[in-house]
Structures are given as structure tokens and as C-alpha cells.
Enzyme design. Structure first.
Site, PDB file in Angstrom:
ATOM      1  N   ARG A  36       0.803  -1.224   0.000  1.00  0.00           N
ATOM      2  CA  ARG A  36       0.000   0.000   0.000  1.00  0.00           C
ATOM      3  C   ARG A  36       0.833   1.271   0.000  1.00  0.00           C
ATOM      4  O   ARG A  36       0.503   2.230  -0.687  1.00  0.00           O
ATOM      5  CB  ARG A  36      -0.897  -0.007   1.216  1.00  0.00           C
ATOM      6  CG  ARG A  36      -1.916  -1.089   1.113  1.00  0.00           C
ATOM      7  CD  ARG A  36      -2.739  -1.220   2.365  1.00  0.00           C
ATOM      8  NE  ARG A  36      -3.752  -2.251   2.138  1.00  0.00           N
ATOM      9  CZ  ARG A  36      -4.589  -2.670   3.066  1.00  0.00           C
ATOM     10  NH1 ARG A  36      -4.524  -2.176   4.282  1.00  0.00           N
ATOM     11  NH2 ARG A  36      -5.484  -3.599   2.781  1.00  0.00           N
TER      12      ARG A  36
ATOM     13  N   ARG B  66       1.522  -1.917   7.129  1.00  0.00           N
ATOM     14  CA  ARG B  66       0.797  -3.171   7.281  1.00  0.00           C
ATOM     15  C   ARG B  66       0.388  -3.707   5.922  1.00  0.00           C
ATOM     16  O   ARG B  66      -0.081  -2.964   5.072  1.00  0.00           O
ATOM     17  CB  ARG B  66      -0.456  -2.962   8.131  1.00  0.00           C
ATOM     18  CG  ARG B  66      -1.294  -4.210   8.277  1.00  0.00           C
ATOM     19  CD  ARG B  66      -2.452  -4.005   9.214  1.00  0.00           C
ATOM     20  NE  ARG B  66      -3.473  -3.110   8.697  1.00  0.00           N
ATOM     21  CZ  ARG B  66      -4.378  -3.451   7.775  1.00  0.00           C
ATOM     22  NH1 ARG B  66      -4.375  -4.657   7.234  1.00  0.00           N
ATOM     23  NH2 ARG B  66      -5.294  -2.583   7.390  1.00  0.00           N
TER      24      ARG B  66
END
Ligand SMILES: Cc1cc2nc3c(=O)[nH]c(=O)nc-3n(C[C@H](O)[C@H](O)[C@H](O)COP(=O)(O)OP(=O)(O)OC[C@H]3O[C@@H](n4cnc5c(N)ncnc54)[C@H](O)[C@@H]3O)c2cc1C
Ligand code: SF4
Ligand code: FES
Lengths: 248, 667
Positions: free
Chosen positions: B338, B464
Site C-alpha cells: 500500500r 501493514r
């Protein structure tokens, strides 16, 4: 656009409430219904008034918090849509919009548009689970294959967001659609079959105790359900219930 | 500066957890009946922890601000949950999941925690299936998987675009079972306002009944904070409107260290901001990157024409499109992690290639997927020479089954049909890797106070990977905390009931009341939202996708000024002894106004780029993050100070015995 809002104001559970008029200007079609309410509240605050209390959290149509009766329809005019996902482009300049809380004996008003839906939790607590321990000694997830169509159907039943629109839409304030969705989810899965009898009995008993009305098969609940929970769930619950009665 | 003891057990990586479990103390069933535990938060972490603790025999109280545990923010998670099941036979293993997570986190997480997470992941899926969670299945009846960013295997389990909902309802059902047995007592519409410490140990909380306004004392032998993340410090984020840092921050005030506040995840695929009225941002799940291709026009003049409404993206020819992720990162393509995808989108938009009015959007395009799926669908249904039109039609149906709810949501919000034109997306704040510092046992620096789920800092380092927050929440709640808390509670069997009639509870209640009074009595010039939006803007502009020292310094000053102004001039309407959403918001924003400053300080202190923390001063020639392992391979854990800029830094050095620190490359 400019709107005439008529909003239910009620200070507390034991106080009488009433509809109050609020004209609101500067509403944009791209706003969600709740963003329109935010603007109203900001205006009320700045004018020294008390803002309207309403439940909301995810604003994505999934938590089931938001609950507004909009012009007499739970979650407003757009089908398969929660209040938070309704956008103002569905309304026109000059519209009058009446906004009220859910109306049902089992959902008492807490304040303004906020109602107490804890009866739904208690129905789930009565039996909306599979009695398996969570400490991790289970068998491999793929050891019981489940027919895809059944698994998908169980999933669709499980997508109920617990908003209560079905109750609000029903002239008897019945909670059959909500309760049957959970019963169906488990009845369709091999893991849930074992306790099916106890489950349906316990959940139906709790539903009745909470003061929800009977189902008279008008189907209004399904029409207003933002998640498209199907009436077949109610039929399945009735079958499960009959089976339980026979066994019991 | 104190040296923090992570209490990581000795022994080889893959034996630590099992050995630890075998060696820690247990509480016998009869004694468990006399021990009370408070769990704050009923998301995946809180519900699963409370259900398991109740099942083990402890007396549990849960708290949440929602009207039902089922409405916790976890309900909104869309895409999926990871587990190293290797059902696809594509070479997955505990080690690979561990390695992907460590690398994905840019080598800023604790090895032993991350390994344990991978180790228990498989069991989560078994557990959920046994509870009746209806995961997606293949035609053969077995569980289906999809891929998420930053990995080369297919290990993500899902339930259409509603995975979080299904997992939370699973945990909620187990919680309900314990409520029905009387082992868990739920306190819904209750907000934790303070942690109470007696003789150095966490012994309870002060909570406000949000319906009546009553201030309540609750005692317990241990307190678990599972109150979620603090992304709403940015005002606009994909988090639920009520998500907040209050419970964690009040714990921090009472002495728990707060770790890595600046590690924030900005998610690449969200619906762009449409106007000033915007109250929140909506995620389009990462799972869409399995099938969607991200692009902007190759030529600036095309981008300009699209922004001016003179051209449409769909009409651009293939050769005029720049699939910039596939171009820059051929190995991972659209499935880079991401942080990488977000920065790349920002880079293109800053360079003038953005495709909506504001210039802050890129395309997420499903045309190729429609064709690909449609072709397979046609062939498997005996249709040998399907026309392109037929393929697209069939393909759309496949996509609808996979992501229908997301496509509907997009259409509702953006007022465009994503089956006909590509989606427009832009990065938005989504998740916070930072949080309460915890040791291997998930205990904070306050004995008896534990933290689980997004509220702790533990497993994801500086970034994450997708589908791993749900995994961590359930791992903490079902499989880790119930053991480790037992070790602590084994020393509490002789303590007896915790009285709330003590000077400590009295003082905490008095502090809480004082704070509320102060908020109610401010001059009343500006609404709470006014301050929240101002804070959000400072955070986004100066502590967002890329950061630099001068901006961070000025952010600290601006936030501290804003905080002073807030306490003097905020307007909280209504009264404190009824339901009052303005007061609830005010309490949360007050804490965000402290956290924001510490956030900026933490970012300023970390003179390197890693994961979601990108410092413009530290980048490679081609604009990739430049880590400094020699000086910054540590967890920054901050002690509380009223003036967050003066907070004391404590370091936990990160030791990597099992992986080699490398430059993270997805090329
Ligand atoms: C839109 C979206 C999609 C996502 N999709 C995915 C995905 O596909 N896969 C994935 O792995 N992760 C995903 N995530 C991340 C993941 O959902 C969250 O990180 C995770 O659910 C957090 O769970 P939690 O239990 O820690 O906290 P939460 O679910 O946030 O729960 C917090 C709880 O704390 C309570 N609470 C908070 N403050 C207080 C207080 N002061 N007093 C009392 N109670 C309090 C709340 O009422 C709530 O019950 C997504 C996140 C978002 C925003
Ligand atoms: S059945 Fe539909 S209307 Fe009723 S609670 Fe569930 S989602 Fe809401
Ligand atoms: S606010 Fe969550 S469903 Fe509307």
C-alpha cells in the site's frame, strides 16, 4: 438546494416529542443524507441551538447504526440503501423531508432519532451462535466441504446489518426477517445443524418476549431491507420452528 | 531513557510461542471464577478476547461506545483475512507469511511477534469456520482464496466484500454465547474515560454511560484495551466516525508508553474527496487490485482534457495509458504494498496526470478483467468462440459476484457506473500501525493493562500488508491474550474483589468530571468539528504521505496553538447528564490534539524513510524510501507529557536474527 426539514425532537425516553421545522439552504447533491444532517447540526450549534442526535458510525452501509424514517420510509426512498449511503441528489430543491426515528414498542426512543435496539442483541444472545469453544482446538477448515450454493446462501442471510428497518417497516413491528436471517445462516451450514432445534426455539421465544409483533406476510420488511434479506428466510425459520415443535 | 524489555522468550523462532505457552503460569478453574477482567472495545480483538476469557471462566465486562458490540469498526473491513494455510499449494508457509509481513513492514516490527502471528493464522480460519463464518467457497466446496498486495501467494480468505462483517459477527456470536451464560456482561453505549491504577497496577476504569451521562467506576484485576486505531486524527479517513484514540490515550496519560505514533497507513484505493462537506472517506478494497489495473494518461494534455471534461478516460487508447505500477514494479505490478502504491499515485498526480477536477485521482480499471473472466466463463459453459461483447458481459457478472457491494457503494457515492467507466481513486488515511507499546505478552508498560488489535503497535512495523489487521485482531483475542493474561492473573488469585471505593478511583473520577466540566464551560466560540477539521488539515498537509523537517516543526507549533485555543474556546452544546454527541466528540478531539503533536514529533525524530513514513530528505535517486538501519532500527516508545513535544523517548532495539535486512524491492 433548499430543503424544508421536519425532524422529530424528543429530549428523553419519558418526555413527549414533536416534529420541528428546520429550513436548510446550501445542500449539495453529492452530500450524503448524514452529511446534510451534519450541516444542519453545525448550523444549530452556531445559532445556539441543540443539535439533533442520531446514530451513525461507519457511514458505509455496514454497521447498521443509522436509522432514519425518511418521509415515512425506513432509510428513505432509495431501495437497498442505508440512510448513510443515501445521497441528496435523490431529492430536489424545495422538497419537504420528514425525518423520524424507528417506531416500535420494542425500540423505545432514547433521544431525538436515537432508539434502543438492544432487543436485537438479546435475541442473538438467546441462541444466535454455534456452541463451539474459541480456544483453538478445532478441525481443519477444509475438512467439511460445503456446497457452494449453500455456503453462498448462508452468506447472504448473514449480511443482515441489524439495523431494524424491517421492524420499522412492518405494521406489526415484527422482527421475523432479522431473526430468521440468523437462523437461516446456521441452518444452512453443517456446523449449525446440531443445535438447530434449541436455537430456533430460544430465539423465537426471546423475540416474542421483547414485544415484537407477529408476521402477517405483507413482505414490507423485505422491500425496505437495505441488504435485500429475503422472505425465504422467514419461511425457512417457520419450517425449522415446526420441526422443533414436532421434535420437542 | 529506559531500555524496554520486550520479554521475547528464548529459543528458535518457530519454537518460542509453544515453549512460552508451556512455561507460563495457569490459573485453575476455581480461581478464575474470582477474577474480573475489563475489555474495552468489542471489535475483532475485543470481542474475541472477551468471548475466550469468558469461556475460560473469568468474569468479563465489555465496553463499547456503539449501541451494540456488533457495530464496532471491524464490521467495515472488506477484503479479507490472511492465513498460511497453503490450500492453493503455491508454496505458502508460516515462514513465508512471517517473512512477507516483516518485509512488508519495512523491517520495523518485532520478529517474534510477527512469527507468532503467522503461526496461529491457520487456526483462525479453522476457528471461524467452526463458528459458522460463511467464507467464500469454490465449486468443489472448499474455501476460496484471493491475493493481496506485497505477496506472491494467494492466502487471503474472504466473504465477498464483507469479510470484516462476517468475522465480527462470528466473534459477536461467541460473545453472545458467553453473555447468555452470564460470563460476560456488556456495557454498550459506554465510553472509557480513564484508567485507574492502584499500587502500580491497572485496577479498573472510569466510564461514562453515554445515554444517562452518569460517570461510573468499574474495578477489575486486569484491563484490556482493544479500542482500535487513531486514523481519525486526520479528520478524514476510512475509519468509522466514532473511531478514536481516547481509551489508548488515557492509558498513555496514566503511564503506558505510546509507540511509533507516526506510522500511518495511507491506503491507495479510496474514493477521492468530493467537496468541503465531506465527513469521511470510503475505501475500495485492496482486493480490487487483484483484478483492476491502475493507470493515468501518458500525456499531460490528455489528463488536462479529462480534468476539463473535454475527454473521457474510457476513450483513451491503450497506448495512451500509463499503467505506472506495472511499469515501475514489473514483479508485483498492481499488487505492490500500500505505501508504495500510494506514493506512486501521489507522484503521478503531483506531476500533473491526475484525472478528476481536483487533479487528485487515478483510474482503477476493470476492462481487462471483464474480458479475462468472461472468456473463461464462456469456455467453461461450452461457448467456444465468444464475441468481445459477450465476454465483457459475462465477465461483468463474475466481477459482480466478487465485488458487487463495492461496485454498488462506488456508484452510490461517485454517481458513476464502474461497470461502464473506470473507477477514480486516491489514497486516504486508513490504518495506524502505531499504538500502545506492548511486550510479547501484549502487556503495556502498566502491569495488568494489556492492549490488543489495532490499539497496540505490535506486529506490522512501518507498513501493514492487506488482510493482516483482521488476522492480528483475532490472533490477539482468541489465541494470544487468553494465555498471556493468565500468566499475569496467576499472581492475582489471592487479591480478592477489587473495591472501587478507594482514593485512587475517587481521584480518577474527580479528574474525569473536571475535564468534562472544563469542556462544557469553555467560551463556546467554535464547534468541535471546526477544531477537528483544522487539525485534520494540518495532519494531512504536513504529516501525510510525505513529510519533511520544516513542515513537521511547524505542524507541532500549529497543533499546540490549536489545542490551547480548543480548551479556551470550544463550544459544547447541551448538558453533560444526557446523551450528548457533541460532548463525546469533544473528548475525543481533545485527545487527538495531543496525539497529533506527538505524531509530528515522532515523525521528525525518525530521520529515515520506512514504510508509510516517508521523509522527503531520505529517498533514493528513483524516489524510493531510504531506511537507516544503523540508527533507526528501533521502536520509538514515548512516555506521556502534557506538552507532547517534551515527551521522553524510550527505545526498544529491534533485533533481527532470522531475516537479513534488505532494501525492500518490489521491482
Ligand atoms: C474500511 C476498512 C476496511 C478494512 N478492510 C480490512 C481488510 O479487508 N482486511 C484487514 O485485515 N483489515 C482491514 N481493515 C483494518 C481492520 O478492519 C481494523 O484494523 C480492525 O478491524 C481493528 O479491529 P480492533 O478490534 O482492533 O478495533 P475496532 O474494530 O476499531 O473496535 C474498536 C472498539 O473499541 C470501542 N471503543 C473505542 N473507544 C472506546 C472508548 N473510549 N470506550 C469504550 N469503547 C471504545 C468501539 O466501540 C469498538 O467496539 C479495514 C479497515 C477499514 C477502515
Ligand atoms: S433484515 Fe434487513 S432490515 Fe432487518 S435488521 Fe437485517 S438488514 Fe436491517
Ligand atoms: S452509519 Fe453504518 S450503516 Fe449507516
Amino acid at each position: 438546494m433548499k430543503l424544508n426539514l421536519k425532524i422529530w425532537r424528543q429530549e428523553g425516553p419519558k418526555v413527549k416529542g414533536k416534529l420541528v421545522d428546520y429550513p436548510l439552504d446550501g445542500v449539495d447533491g453529492d452530500m450524503s443524507f448524514l452529511e446534510m444532517m451534519d450541516i444542519l447540526n453545525e448550523k444549530l450549534i452556531n445559532e445556539g441551538d441543540i443539535p439533533v442526535e442520531f446514530d451513525h458510525d461507519c457511514r458505509e452501509g455496514i454497521c447498521g447504526s443509522c436509522n432514519m424514517m425518511i418521509n415515512g420510509e425506513p432509510h428513505g426512498p432509495q431501495k437497498l440503501t442505508t440512510t448513510c449511503q443515501l445521497h441528496m441528489r435523490k431529492f430536489s430543491d424545495g422538497d419537504t423531508i420528514t425525518i423520524e426515528p424507528w417506531r416500535a414498542k420494542a425500540f423505545p426512543v432514547i433521544k431525538d432519532l436515537i432508539v434502543d435496539r438492544s432487543a436485537f442483541d438479546r435475541i442473538q444472545q438467546a441462541g444466535g451462535y454455534i456452541s463451539v469453544n474459541t480456544s483453538g482446538n478445532t478441525q481443519d477448515a477444509n475438512s467439511i466441504p460445503i456446497e457452494k450454493s449453500k455456503a453462498d446462501e448462508a452468506f447472504w442471510s448473514a449480511t443482515c446489518i441489524g439495523c431494524g428497518a424491517c421492524v420499522a417497516a412492518c405494521k406489526n413491528a415484527s422482527a421475523m426477517l432479522f431473526t430468521s436471517a440468523k437462523i437461516s445462516q446456521f441452518a444452512l451450514l453443517p456446523q449449525g445443524e446440531l443445535e438447530a432445534t434449541e436455537r430456533v426455539e430460544a430465539m423465537v421465544r426471546q423475540m416474542d418476549e421483547e414485544g415484537f409483533g407477529n408476521c402477517s406476510n405483507t413482505g414490507a420488511c423485505m422491500v425496505e431491507c437495505p441488504k435485500g434479506i429475503k422472505l425465504e428466510n422467514i419461511a425457512r425459520m417457520n419450517r425449522e420452528y415446526l420441526k422443533a415443535e414436532v421434535v420437542g | 531513557m529506559a531500555v524496554l524489555d520486550s520479554k521475547v522468550p528464548e529459543g528458535p523462532l518457530d519454537e518460542k510461542w509453544v515453549n512460552h505457552k508451556n512455561n507460563i503460569n495457569l490459573v485453575n478453574p476455581a480461581n478464575k471464577r474470582n477474577i474480573d477482567v475489563i475489555v474495552v472495545g468489542t471489535g475483532l480483538a475485543g470481542s474475541s478476547a472477551a468471548a475466550t476469557l469468558g469461556e475460560l471462566g473469568y468474569n468479563v465486562k465489555t465496553f463499547c461506545y456503539n449501541d451494540s458490540p456488533r457495530r464496532a469498526h471491524s464490521i467495515a473491513a472488506q477484503g479479507g483475512i490472511n492465513a498460511a494455510k497453503n490450500y492453493q499449494g503455491d508454496g505458502d508457509s508460516n515462514y513465508r507469511l512471517f517473512y512477507d509481513t516483516i518485509k512488508g513492514g519495512d523491517y520495523r516490527s518485532r520478529e517474534a511477534n510477527t512469527y507468532r502471528l503467522a503461526e496461529v493464522s491457520s487456526n483462525i480460519i479453522d476457528q471461524c469456520v467452526a463458528q459458522g463464518v460463511p467464507f467464500a467457497r469454490e465449486y468443489g466446496g472448499l474455501l476460496d482464496n484471493r491475493s493481496f498486495g506485497g505477496v506472491l501467494v494467494s492466502r487471503t480468505f474472504y466473504a465477498a466484500g464483507q469479510t470484516g462483517q462476517q468475522l465480527l459477527l462470528g466473534a459477536y456470536s461467541s460473545l453472545n454465547r458467553q453473555i447468555n451464560r452470564g460470563k460476560v456482561v456488556p456495557f454498550n453505549r459506554h465510553e472509557m474515560l480513564d484508567l485507574v491504577i492502584v499500587d502500580g497496577k491497572a485496577r479498573g476504569i472510569i466510564a461514562r454511560n453515554l445515554v444517562t451521562g452518569e460517570i461510573e467506576r468499574h474495578g477489575a484485576h486486569a484491563v484490556v484495551i482493544a479500542s482500535g486505531g487513531y486514523g481519525n486524527v486526520f479528520f478524514l479517513s476510512t475509519n468509522a466516525m466514532g473511531s478514536n484514540v481516547m481509551a489508548a490515550w488515557r492509558t498513555h496519560r496514566r503511564g503506558a508508553y505510546f509507540a511509533n505514533p507516526c506510522y500511518t497507513q495511507i491506503h491507495p484505493t479510496c474514493i477521492p474527496v468530493s467537496g468541503e462537506h465531506q465527513s469521511k472517506l470510503t475505501l475500495m478494497s485492496e482486493s480490487l487490485r487483484n483484478d483492476g489495473r491502475i493507470w493515468v494518461p501518458k500525456k499531460e494534455e490528455d489528463a488536462q482534457a479529462i480534468r476539463d471534461g473535454k475527454k473521457r478516460g474510457v476513450d483513451l487508447k491503450e497506448e495512451d495509458r500509463d499503467y505506472y505500477l506495472e511499469r515501475r514494479y514489473p514483479a508485483f505490478g498492481n499488487l505492490v504494498p500500500r505505501d508504495v502504491a500510494s506514493r506512486a499515485a501521489k507522484e503521478r498526480c503531483d506531476a500533473g496526470f491526475g484525472v478528476n477536477k481536483t487533479g487528485n485521482a487515478v483510474y482503477l480499471d476493470f476492462e481487462a478483467a471483464f474480458k479475462r473472466y468472461g472468456k473463461v466463463e464462456a469456455l467453461t459453459h461450452g461457448h467456444k468462440n465468444p464475441s468481445e461483447e459477450e465476454m465483457i458481459k459475462l465477465g461483468k457478472e463474475v466481477i459482480k459476484k466478487k465485488y458487487g457491494n463495492l461496485f454498488d457503494m462506488y456508484q452510490n457515492i461517485a454517481d458513476e457506473n464502474p461497470y461502464e467507466v473506470p473507477m477514480k481513486i486516491f489514497p486516504a488515511v486508513h490504518y495506524t500501525m502505531g499504538g500502545l507499546w506492548v511486550d510479547y505478552n501484549l502487556q503495556t508498560t502498566i502491569p495488568g493493562c494489556f492492549a490488543a488489535g489495532e490499539a497496540n503497535f505490535s506486529d506490522h512495523g512501518a507498513n501493514r500488508l492487506g488482510a493482516s489487521a483482521l488476522m492480528q485482531g483475532l490472533a490477539d483475542g482468541y489465541f494470544v491474550l487468553p494465555y498471556t493474561i493468565g500468566d499475569y492473573l496467576s499472581h492475582e488469585i489471592r487479591t480478592g474483589e477489587i473495591s472501587t471505593d478507594t482514593p485512587e478511583f475517587e481521584q480518577a473520577e474527580k479528574d474525569t468530571r473536571g475535564r468534562i466540566e472544563k469542556l462544557m464551560n469553555a467560551t463556546g466560540t467554535h464547534s468541535v468539528d471546526y477544531y477537528h477539521k483544522k487539525l485534520g488539515l494540518i495532519m494531512w498537509n504536513k504529516c501525510g504521505m510525505s513529510r519533511n523537517a520544516p513542515d513537521l516543526r511547524s505542524a507541532m507549533d500549529e497543533i499546540s496553538e490549536l489545542r490551547a485555543d480548543f480548551w479556551k474556546n470550544v463550544k459544547v452544546s447541551g448538558s453533560a447528564d444526557t446523551k450528548n454527541q457533541e460532548l463525546e466528540k469533544a473528548g475525543r478531539v481533545a485527545d487527538f490534539l495531543e496525539l497529533g503533536e506527538l505524531f509530528a514529533k515522532d515523525a521528525l525524530d525518525r530521520n529515515e524513510s520506512c514504510g508509510g513514513h516517508f521523509r522527503e530528505e531520505y529517498q533514493t535517486e528513483d524516489g524510493e524510501a531510504l531506511r537507516d538501519d544503523e540508527n533507526y532500527a528501533y521502536v520509538a516508545a514515548w512516555g506521556y507529557n502534557e506538552n507532547p513535544r517534551d515527551s521522553e523517548l524510550h527505545k526498544e532495539e529491534l533485533i533481527f536474527d532470522n531475516v537479513e535486512l534488505k532494501t525492500r524491492s518490489y521491482k
